[in-house]
Motif scaffolding. Structure first.
Motif, PDB file in Angstrom:
ATOM      1  N   VAL A  37      42.367  37.898  41.586  1.00  0.00           N
ATOM      2  CA  VAL A  37      42.271  38.543  40.273  1.00  0.00           C
ATOM      3  C   VAL A  37      43.566  38.307  39.509  1.00  0.00           C
ATOM      4  O   VAL A  37      44.659  38.510  40.034  1.00  0.00           O
ATOM      5  N   ASP A  38      43.445  37.826  38.270  1.00  0.00           N
ATOM      6  CA  ASP A  38      44.582  37.773  37.359  1.00  0.00           C
ATOM      7  C   ASP A  38      44.448  38.914  36.358  1.00  0.00           C
ATOM      8  O   ASP A  38      43.336  39.341  36.028  1.00  0.00           O
ATOM      9  N   HIS A  39      45.580  39.381  35.883  1.00  0.00           N
ATOM     10  CA  HIS A  39      45.601  40.466  34.904  1.00  0.00           C
ATOM     11  C   HIS A  39      46.059  39.865  33.578  1.00  0.00           C
ATOM     12  O   HIS A  39      47.233  39.524  33.410  1.00  0.00           O
ATOM     13  N   ARG A  40      45.109  39.729  32.659  1.00  0.00           N
ATOM     14  CA  ARG A  40      45.400  39.082  31.379  1.00  0.00           C
ATOM     15  C   ARG A  40      45.697  40.148  30.321  1.00  0.00           C
ATOM     16  O   ARG A  40      44.870  41.021  30.044  1.00  0.00           O
ATOM     17  N   TYR A  41      46.883  40.049  29.749  1.00  0.00           N
ATOM     18  CA  TYR A  41      47.299  40.993  28.714  1.00  0.00           C
ATOM     19  C   TYR A  41      47.198  40.320  27.343  1.00  0.00           C
ATOM     20  O   TYR A  41      47.777  39.264  27.108  1.00  0.00           O
ATOM     21  N   TYR A  42      46.436  40.938  26.463  1.00  0.00           N
ATOM     22  CA  TYR A  42      46.318  40.479  25.088  1.00  0.00           C
ATOM     23  C   TYR A  42      47.109  41.430  24.195  1.00  0.00           C
ATOM     24  O   TYR A  42      46.986  42.659  24.321  1.00  0.00           O
ATOM     25  N   ALA A  97      44.333  45.064  28.478  1.00  0.00           N
ATOM     26  CA  ALA A  97      44.453  44.323  29.740  1.00  0.00           C
ATOM     27  C   ALA A  97      43.066  44.089  30.324  1.00  0.00           C
ATOM     28  O   ALA A  97      42.216  44.986  30.317  1.00  0.00           O
ATOM     29  N   LEU A  98      42.858  42.868  30.811  1.00  0.00           N
ATOM     30  CA  LEU A  98      41.605  42.511  31.456  1.00  0.00           C
ATOM     31  C   LEU A  98      41.875  42.061  32.878  1.00  0.00           C
ATOM     32  O   LEU A  98      42.903  41.435  33.161  1.00  0.00           O
ATOM     33  N   ALA A  99      40.947  42.358  33.771  1.00  0.00           N
ATOM     34  CA  ALA A  99      40.984  41.820  35.130  1.00  0.00           C
ATOM     35  C   ALA A  99      40.078  40.598  35.154  1.00  0.00           C
ATOM     36  O   ALA A  99      38.877  40.704  34.871  1.00  0.00           O
ATOM     37  N   ILE A 100      40.653  39.420  35.436  1.00  0.00           N
ATOM     38  CA  ILE A 100      39.905  38.165  35.431  1.00  0.00           C
ATOM     39  C   ILE A 100      39.787  37.660  36.857  1.00  0.00           C
ATOM     40  O   ILE A 100      40.795  37.344  37.504  1.00  0.00           O
ATOM     41  N   ARG A 101      38.568  37.575  37.378  1.00  0.00           N
ATOM     42  CA  ARG A 101      38.381  37.064  38.734  1.00  0.00           C
ATOM     43  C   ARG A 101      38.558  35.557  38.750  1.00  0.00           C
ATOM     44  O   ARG A 101      37.985  34.838  37.936  1.00  0.00           O
ATOM     45  N   ILE A 131      34.748  32.321  41.977  1.00  0.00           N
ATOM     46  CA  ILE A 131      33.357  32.638  41.693  1.00  0.00           C
ATOM     47  C   ILE A 131      32.633  33.168  42.925  1.00  0.00           C
ATOM     48  O   ILE A 131      31.527  33.674  42.834  1.00  0.00           O
ATOM     49  N   SER A 132      33.264  33.079  44.095  1.00  0.00           N
ATOM     50  CA  SER A 132      32.622  33.554  45.325  1.00  0.00           C
ATOM     51  C   SER A 132      32.787  35.057  45.500  1.00  0.00           C
ATOM     52  O   SER A 132      32.128  35.658  46.340  1.00  0.00           O
ATOM     53  N   ASP A 133      33.665  35.668  44.680  1.00  0.00           N
ATOM     54  CA  ASP A 133      33.881  37.103  44.807  1.00  0.00           C
ATOM     55  C   ASP A 133      32.796  37.871  44.061  1.00  0.00           C
ATOM     56  O   ASP A 133      32.245  37.417  43.067  1.00  0.00           O
ATOM     57  N   THR A 134      32.498  39.058  44.579  1.00  0.00           N
ATOM     58  CA  THR A 134      31.509  39.904  43.929  1.00  0.00           C
ATOM     59  C   THR A 134      32.168  40.728  42.835  1.00  0.00           C
ATOM     60  O   THR A 134      33.385  40.830  42.754  1.00  0.00           O
ATOM     61  N   GLY A 135      31.341  41.330  41.983  1.00  0.00           N
ATOM     62  CA  GLY A 135      31.879  42.144  40.899  1.00  0.00           C
ATOM     63  C   GLY A 135      31.913  41.374  39.590  1.00  0.00           C
ATOM     64  O   GLY A 135      31.646  40.172  39.530  1.00  0.00           O
ATOM     65  N   ASP A 136      32.226  42.084  38.517  1.00  0.00           N
ATOM     66  CA  ASP A 136      32.268  41.471  37.196  1.00  0.00           C
ATOM     67  C   ASP A 136      33.386  40.443  37.123  1.00  0.00           C
ATOM     68  O   ASP A 136      34.507  40.701  37.565  1.00  0.00           O
ATOM     69  N   PRO A 137      33.123  39.262  36.543  1.00  0.00           N
ATOM     70  CA  PRO A 137      34.169  38.242  36.421  1.00  0.00           C
ATOM     71  C   PRO A 137      35.275  38.670  35.464  1.00  0.00           C
ATOM     72  O   PRO A 137      36.421  38.254  35.611  1.00  0.00           O
ATOM     73  N   VAL A 138      34.928  39.487  34.467  1.00  0.00           N
ATOM     74  CA  VAL A 138      35.905  39.989  33.501  1.00  0.00           C
ATOM     75  C   VAL A 138      35.649  41.464  33.248  1.00  0.00           C
ATOM     76  O   VAL A 138      34.508  41.860  32.995  1.00  0.00           O
ATOM     77  N   SER A 139      36.662  42.276  33.329  1.00  0.00           N
ATOM     78  CA  SER A 139      36.513  43.704  33.059  1.00  0.00           C
ATOM     79  C   SER A 139      37.827  44.268  32.533  1.00  0.00           C
ATOM     80  O   SER A 139      38.906  43.769  32.872  1.00  0.00           O
ATOM     81  N   PHE A 147      49.140  37.655  34.347  1.00  0.00           N
ATOM     82  CA  PHE A 147      49.970  38.153  35.433  1.00  0.00           C
ATOM     83  C   PHE A 147      49.150  38.146  36.721  1.00  0.00           C
ATOM     84  O   PHE A 147      47.918  38.203  36.693  1.00  0.00           O
ATOM     85  N   THR A 148      49.854  38.101  37.856  1.00  0.00           N
ATOM     86  CA  THR A 148      49.210  38.243  39.153  1.00  0.00           C
ATOM     87  C   THR A 148      50.150  38.985  40.079  1.00  0.00           C
ATOM     88  O   THR A 148      51.364  39.024  39.859  1.00  0.00           O
ATOM     89  N   ARG A 149      49.591  39.593  41.123  1.00  0.00           N
ATOM     90  CA  ARG A 149      50.420  40.347  42.073  1.00  0.00           C
ATOM     91  C   ARG A 149      50.939  39.421  43.165  1.00  0.00           C
ATOM     92  O   ARG A 149      50.194  38.606  43.704  1.00  0.00           O
ATOM     93  N   GLY A 150      52.226  39.577  43.496  1.00  0.00           N
ATOM     94  CA  GLY A 150      52.817  38.838  44.593  1.00  0.00           C
ATOM     95  C   GLY A 150      52.652  39.572  45.910  1.00  0.00           C
ATOM     96  O   GLY A 150      52.007  40.629  45.975  1.00  0.00           O
ATOM     97  N   GLU A 151      53.248  39.038  46.966  1.00  0.00           N
ATOM     98  CA  GLU A 151      53.111  39.643  48.290  1.00  0.00           C
ATOM     99  C   GLU A 151      53.685  41.046  48.370  1.00  0.00           C
ATOM    100  O   GLU A 151      53.233  41.872  49.154  1.00  0.00           O
ATOM    101  N   ASP A 152      54.701  41.326  47.537  1.00  0.00           N
ATOM    102  CA  ASP A 152      55.302  42.651  47.562  1.00  0.00           C
ATOM    103  C   ASP A 152      54.613  43.631  46.625  1.00  0.00           C
ATOM    104  O   ASP A 152      55.062  44.758  46.451  1.00  0.00           O
ATOM    105  N   GLY A 153      53.493  43.204  46.029  1.00  0.00           N
ATOM    106  CA  GLY A 153      52.738  44.084  45.145  1.00  0.00           C
ATOM    107  C   GLY A 153      53.228  44.093  43.714  1.00  0.00           C
ATOM    108  O   GLY A 153      52.605  44.717  42.851  1.00  0.00           O
ATOM    109  N   GLU A 154      54.333  43.405  43.437  1.00  0.00           N
ATOM    110  CA  GLU A 154      54.873  43.346  42.079  1.00  0.00           C
ATOM    111  C   GLU A 154      54.192  42.228  41.286  1.00  0.00           C
ATOM    112  O   GLU A 154      53.692  41.252  41.849  1.00  0.00           O
TER     113      GLU A 154
END
Length: 241
Positions: free
Chosen positions: A141-146, A158-162, A165-173, A201-208
């Motif tokens: 998931v990427d976090h797109r800020y407009y 802010a949108l959550a962009i998957r 395509i193999s993941d379940t759930g809405d591709p954009v929310s 934006f995306t989350r790294g291994e440390d959650g940031e």
């Protein structure tokens, strides 16, 4: 009548509804198709110019508009900077965002090939990449800020962009806006004198969060910000001031 030009096709999914809103407010709308040569006279007759595509004709029109002091939604400088991956990462780093490392000296473990400009796809096959960007994504998931500045304040969604395509759930929310990230995005607009931008934006291994890229011609699809975009464009003119 105050005339606003849009560099894009008349059926553009984002800017056609915005143009309709502005026409209803009394603006004269002109669509300058990027597939046709954009003459200087076309720009001279405008009170504001909005670019909706990354195309050689649009860059030329923006550069001429800036030279002639025709207000632009995003000018030649900001559009060029936001479209360049390395320049954008450097700008994001300068305002305090965490960004992935970049290497120019060949493939490295943990890095992926990158395209230098937003209008080019990532190199594949025998294409030689210009550089490599650290792979920091840890979730699909990427976090797109407009962000859009309407002349009075900057509005952020802010949108959550998957990304898979193999993941379940809405591709954009729509998702909650992180205050710190929103602050950084607003600062980016201010530094470049732009009216709109998209930042992934995306989350790294440390959650940031890491900032990955910028979009100089954001679509605002899925944000319900059509009125905000229209307000922003109108504010470039004397009628909307």
């Amino acid at each position: 009548m105050v005339s606003i030009g849009f560099v894009c096709e008349p059926d553009h999914p984002t800017f056609w509804p915005v143009a309709e809103r502005l026409a209803a407010r009394g603006f004269d709308i002109e669509f300058l198709r990027p597939t046709d040569p954009i003459c200087r006279a076309d720009v001279d007759g405008l009170e504001a110019l909005v670019n909706g595509v990354l195309h050689p004709e649009s860059f030329g029109a923006l550069r001429y508009a800036d030279q002639r002091d025709v207000p632009t939604w995003n000018g030649f400088l900001s559009t060029t900077a936001f479209a360049s991956r390395v320049v954008a990462l450097d700008a994001l780093d300068a305002i305090g965002c965490r960004v992935p490392d970049v290497h120019f000296d060949g493939p490295k473990t943990g890095f992926e090939a990158a395209s230098p400009f937003a209008w080019r796809r990532r190199p594949t096959g025998r294409q030689r990449p210009s550089f490599y960007v650290e792979s920091v994504r840890t979730e699909p998931v990427d976090h797109r800020y407009y962000a859009v500045d309407d002349g009075r304040e900057t509005h952020v969604r802010a949108l959550a962009i998957r990304t898979s395509i193999s993941d379940t759930g809405d591709p954009v929310s729509q998702t909650d806006v992180d205050v710190m990230l929103a602050t950084r995005v607003r600062e980016l607009l201010e530094r470049f004198g732009a009216r709109a931008v998209g930042v992934d934006f995306t989350r790294g291994e440390d959650g940031e969060f890491y900032a990955l890229r910028t979009t100089p011609v954001p679509t605002f699809a899925g944000t319900d910000m059509g009125r905000r975009v229209a307000d922003s464009v109108a504010s470039l003119t004397t009628l909307g001031a």
